[in-house]
Design an enzyme around this catalytic site. Structure first.
Site, mmCIF file in Angstrom:
data_model
loop_
_atom_site.group_PDB
_atom_site.id
_atom_site.type_symbol
_atom_site.label_atom_id
_atom_site.label_comp_id
_atom_site.label_asym_id
_atom_site.label_seq_id
_atom_site.Cartn_x
_atom_site.Cartn_y
_atom_site.Cartn_z
ATOM 1 N N ARG B 295 26.621 -22.568 30.986
ATOM 2 C CA ARG B 295 25.281 -23.013 31.363
ATOM 3 C C ARG B 295 25.070 -24.472 30.967
ATOM 4 O O ARG B 295 24.475 -25.246 31.708
ATOM 5 C CB ARG B 295 24.229 -22.098 30.735
ATOM 6 C CG ARG B 295 24.256 -20.736 31.393
ATOM 7 C CD ARG B 295 23.222 -19.760 30.883
ATOM 8 N NE ARG B 295 23.250 -18.586 31.770
ATOM 9 C CZ ARG B 295 22.500 -17.506 31.609
ATOM 10 N NH1 ARG B 295 21.645 -17.439 30.601
ATOM 11 N NH2 ARG B 295 22.587 -16.496 32.464
ATOM 12 N N TYR B 439 23.381 -21.546 40.338
ATOM 13 C CA TYR B 439 24.525 -20.814 39.754
ATOM 14 C C TYR B 439 24.510 -20.775 38.229
ATOM 15 O O TYR B 439 23.728 -21.455 37.609
ATOM 16 C CB TYR B 439 25.859 -21.224 40.357
ATOM 17 C CG TYR B 439 26.405 -22.621 40.262
ATOM 18 C CD1 TYR B 439 25.995 -23.548 39.335
ATOM 19 C CD2 TYR B 439 27.422 -23.000 41.158
ATOM 20 C CE1 TYR B 439 26.562 -24.810 39.283
ATOM 21 C CE2 TYR B 439 27.987 -24.265 41.105
ATOM 22 C CZ TYR B 439 27.556 -25.164 40.158
ATOM 23 O OH TYR B 439 28.127 -26.400 40.110
ATOM 24 N N GLU B 440 25.329 -19.907 37.668
ATOM 25 C CA GLU B 440 25.327 -19.601 36.220
ATOM 26 C C GLU B 440 23.956 -19.093 35.758
ATOM 27 O O GLU B 440 23.495 -19.437 34.672
ATOM 28 C CB GLU B 440 25.747 -20.826 35.388
ATOM 29 C CG GLU B 440 27.207 -21.188 35.485
ATOM 30 C CD GLU B 440 28.146 -20.104 34.981
ATOM 31 O OE1 GLU B 440 27.705 -19.220 34.239
ATOM 32 O OE2 GLU B 440 29.317 -20.133 35.367
ATOM 33 N N GLY B 441 23.344 -18.244 36.566
ATOM 34 C CA GLY B 441 22.014 -17.737 36.232
ATOM 35 C C GLY B 441 20.957 -18.641 36.829
ATOM 36 O O GLY B 441 20.792 -19.771 36.371
#
Lengths: 615, 615
Positions: B295, B439-441
């Protein structure tokens, strides 16, 4: 999905319940039934014929070969049907081939068509704008030769302003016009960023061109307007020779690939002939007369694309199942839900909803103002309303297109990873929408226009008239049960806004002028916020009594419990939710911006070029 | 233009004057001189080798043929040089082949490289993340076979989480792992949105794959992690047979075309073999341990792309001449000026500057926290700092990437019409940046993480520790002459924020949980605002005394008059201008958002699905 462009119920609400159409003999034939029929026809054309061109425009785009631009094949059929339906001049005078509709109704039709493919409809926008120029400033010959064919879409139109060294600074242009013996002019120069500058949808393209007659004064006072056809037109209206308007390049852009953005070389390879449109050296003022229309059209683009982004995201959020409800906790038997049930997705959708609705109400209101100016015999009303249109134009263009990008970005976000992929329309809508903040005067220019011209026009009386319209709605809201909290908040915000507007206006006329203009865009933002609060309060004024009548309460929880399958009640509950959300949750953000404008921090003026950094 | 990626003076300021590096024997060899050399080398590689791949990535992109993905030719050379320079493991343990740099220094190196081409550097990001997984959870065999080659970039890495029906809801995944007699697993399933999932930069690709062992519990508690190589690896480390990880599709995306976003079919056409990484059913917790890093890397992408957008826009605004100065009035002899002199352009640039600088300071601070955790013997400090990293992660990922899109959009706007065209990098930077919010949450997930986990972790003590760090800077600022107004405003805002954080935290644990989560994203926004105000106040604490020493005053007008050609004074004056602008002009916007959260309007919870509208 039936159609992903606009919420028909809300269109009808704004058209018939909130804003309404002007009652005038000119519009006699446009009763509610006829209006609904027209909107349905526009919707049908948009869905069946224009929407299928959306992806083609992006993926196939326009290609340039030997000076000729080819648009996607599907564009031809759509354009043909659009013209055959006489949509191009739907709100224009029957004398020029128009259908004489109220602009409010035209607004509804445009909403669907532009939302289906904004790049395609830019061919309409340019052609219509150019047609109006010929109507307003053309002599009899020019009107006879060009006007009806342009209003019919048989011939296209453009607007040739920008040059490589003269973008926002139009006065710096260098395209030259030389008078010929026969009264025509030979034009030479290069124009860039010409939307719809060359294409294959029409038999001919008529270019209004800003140029400088030899010996004319410097700057904007020496600019004249010319009509320059792609093919010369014979006296009998038939097409003559190619007039040496050569497309030498197409811009590769982030979006709106379906519209050809051309570099046009005039008179480089042979004589390029034009005729003077209007008076010598009065080109800029002619342009300015058209500017409200073209800026409002860009606002419609922003709005319609935002609406399409919202409808698509809503549809996706209602069908995409993922994750369990937040309140499911550790209940292992809880089923997954559609993502519209997740609070953050819902918040984003409500955000999209309130901005889309605010845009719709404002656009139809703006259109109604145009209808009033067009029809009223009350000279004071006409003058005030015409000025109101001018005040609203930077908001319609600037604020709406700023917010349109935000709405489209939310639209991408609702889809998650899919939003970033070309499989769904969200990402194209976002890319397309980014140009609206730039063309027809960047939003920085709009902000300067609001602060520098609109705020002080007619000694500030027009701005006072604008604020008075908002106050009228507040007074109306005071009489309606259940709107207490909302109208008080809007009133407080308006009072505060009033102070800020006065203060920044005074600053703009003082030695602190640079400070004032450093806050021009924040001032545009808070003005837009206030206008949208007004629109939502107005919508609530209409919806509250109807909702109360249907479910016996305005309390949100009670309403939610009682709506059941009553679609009408659900709709009005949605109007109320939007008003509450905008006024309670989004409007407060404006206060801080207002404070910051009042405080007037000087960093923007003070910072030296060198302090911005180095490499 | 020398380079359009990052402001070296500000990099040095943050690295050596504001945040500083951790003083520890592990970092002994990284004295200031060495650090500057490293940053210069990274900068050189970024400009000379990576930047030239930027356009190729977008225009040539990745192509898929017969299951093989080809990246642009220029990517190969850049990757080779990147790996040869041992940049991939620059901050990793020398034992695994790393260079053992402090993360702060790595941050500076990454800033240049990612800013040069974020899509290209995603191959690094994925490979590094996967390498760390092997380092943290691999058994001796896995480490021996894979780890060093991965850290060296000889073999690539990925992360296979997402499936068509399991995006943000990872627990819903269905990829199956079946135990074989030899202790390996046969993997079968389909994964989507796999960044760097298949490409030609490396000899082999090692995929960490989340899958469910037959009979495992439902949901996240039954997920295990496997290492699945593209080519099987023999005991001697040589490559064996193709392991049936087949790329069946590439996503067509809005941007980052240079990175292959793959659909991977595992085991469809033949056996696909993996080995368990870590413990059975502990796949999710292994993933979570890596999540901060990945993140934070997305945050770096947002930051570096924003920085590049700023540097490009600044360069353009300094060279593009258009229009006269606002104060030129009717003076016909006034010359045109560069557009940086127009207040609205200047405002936009200052906006870009303050967010870029806030991002830089926050990232380096975050990196320093990682260095502290890595090196300190003080257990309390280690625990507190590790928790602080977790608190900051959603801000570093969510707030920074939200703001990065805004900065990139300003970057487009500064160019006017040119900003929308592919001739300049602005539009690509904006398109590339849009994925970082997803992306990545998604940033909605980040907001939920902040509200639902980080606010209350360790009984809220970690959040208190976080706020205490801000207060320390405020106390520091109180001691410095000339910062009175600034620290008071930050203190006021922090006090208010404290109340809001407490209130929304309590709400999240009450029956009003849905209301709390409807405000999760606004809460992330105000948290980010407060953190950036903190960073700018901190920067001002460093710059104010130095500026006062150099020009004898902190008064903006006096400073502007005295800076002259003193570049250092100009730089510190810029730091002060940023701090003033952020705290006086942008931070006030937070107050309204805070009020709205406290008021907690219920529209988002109350509105029924049906009230969102219909077609």
């Amino acid at each position: 999905m039936a159609q992903p462009i606009a919420d028909r119920r809300d269109v009808d609400f704004v058209l018939h319940e909130q804003i309404g159409t002007v009652d005038h003999e000119l519009f006699e034939q446009f009763n509610k039934k006829t209006v609904n029929l027209i909107v349905s026809e526009a919707r049908k054309l948009a869905i069946k014929e224009i929407l299928p061109t959306f992806k083609d425009g992006d993926e196939i785009g326009c290609t340039l070969e030997n000076g000729k631009v080819t648009t996607p094949q599907s564009f031809k059929r759509a354009w043909k049907l659009f013209c055959e339906g006489e949509w191009l001049a739907m709100c224009d005078d029957p004398e020029v081939g128009g259908q004489g509709m109220p602009k409010t109704v035209g607004c509804a039709a445009l909403e669907y068509m532009v939302g289906a493919n904004s790049a395609f409809m830019l061919y309409y926008g340019m052609t219509h704008g150019a047609s109006k120029l010929v109507e307003a400033f053309g002599n009899e010959t020019q009107k006879k030769l060009y006007m009806k064919k342009m209003f019919a879409g048989q011939w296209g139109g453009t607007m040739l302003l920008t040059e490589p060294e003269a973008g926002s600074d139009v006065g710096a242009l260098t395209t030259a016009a030389t008078l010929n013996d026969d009264g025509t002019y030979t034009i030479q120069g290069t124009k860039i960023f010409i939307s719809a500058g060359e294409h294959d949808l029409c038999d001919n393209i008529i270019h209004p061109v800003l140029a400088r007659i030899e010996g004319a004064p410097a700057g904007t006072r020496g600019i004249s307007l010319f009509l320059v056809p792609k093919y010369l037109v014979n006296e009998d209206g038939s097409l003559g020779e190619f007039n040496n308007v050569v497309c030498t390049g197409l811009e590769e852009k982030m979006g709106i690939h379906g519209n050809a953005t051309c570099t046009l070389a005039l008179g480089d390879k042979g004589p390029c002939i034009g005729t003077l449109l209007g008076e010598e050296n009065k080109g800029m003022s002619a342009m300015f007369q058209m500017m409200n229309e073209s800026r409002a059209f860009v606002g419609v683009q922003g709005f319609a694309v935002a609406s399409a982004a919202y409808m698509n995201a809503l549809d996706y959020a209602r069908t995409r199942v993922q994750g369990r409800h937040l309140t499911a906790g550790k209940d292992a038997t809880a089923k997954n839900v559609t993502i519209i049930n997740h609070p953050d997705v819902k918040r984003q959708l409500l955000n999209m909803k309130v901005y889309t609705e605010g845009m719709r109400s404002l656009h139809y209101y703006y259109a109604k103002c145009e209808d009033i100016v067009h029809t009223t015999d009350d000279e004071a009303l006409k003058a005030n309303t015409a000025a109101l249109i001018e005040v609203l134009t930077p908001i319609v263009k600037g604020y709406i297109t700023d917010k349109a990008l935000e709405v489209c970005s939310h639209g991408v976000q609702v889809y998650g990873g899919y939003g970033y992929c070309k499989e769904f329309p969200a990402e194209q809508l976002m890319r397309d929408s980014r140009i609206f903040m730039i063309y027809e005067g960047t939003n920085g220019i709009q902000a300067m226009d609001l602060l520098g011209r609109k705020l002080s026009m007619n000694n500030g009386q027009s701005f006072v008239y604008f604020l008075d319209q908002i106050r009228k709605t507040i007074i109306e809201a005071q009489k309606i049960e259940g709107l207490e909290v909302l109208f008080e908040k809007v009133e407080l915000a308006l009072d505060r806004y009033d102070v800020v507007a006065y203060e920044i206006g005074a600053r703009a006329r003082s030695e602190k002028v640079l400070n004032a203009y450093a806050f021009a865009h924040p001032f545009l933002e808070i003005t837009g916020d206030i206008v949208f609060a007004w629109m939502h309060l107005w919508r609530a004024c209409v919806a509250a009594p109807k909702l109360a009548e249907k479910v016996g309460s305005l309390d949100p929880e009670a309403v939610a419990a009682k709506v059941g399958k009553n679609k009408e009640a659900a709709f009005y509950a949605g109007v109320m939710a939007s008003a509450r959300f905008f006024i309670n949750t989004l409007l407060p953000g404006s206060y801080g911006k207002m404070d910051a404008i009042l405080e007037g921090d000087s960093s923007v003026e003070d910072i030296l070029d060198v302090s911005f950094g180095s490499k």
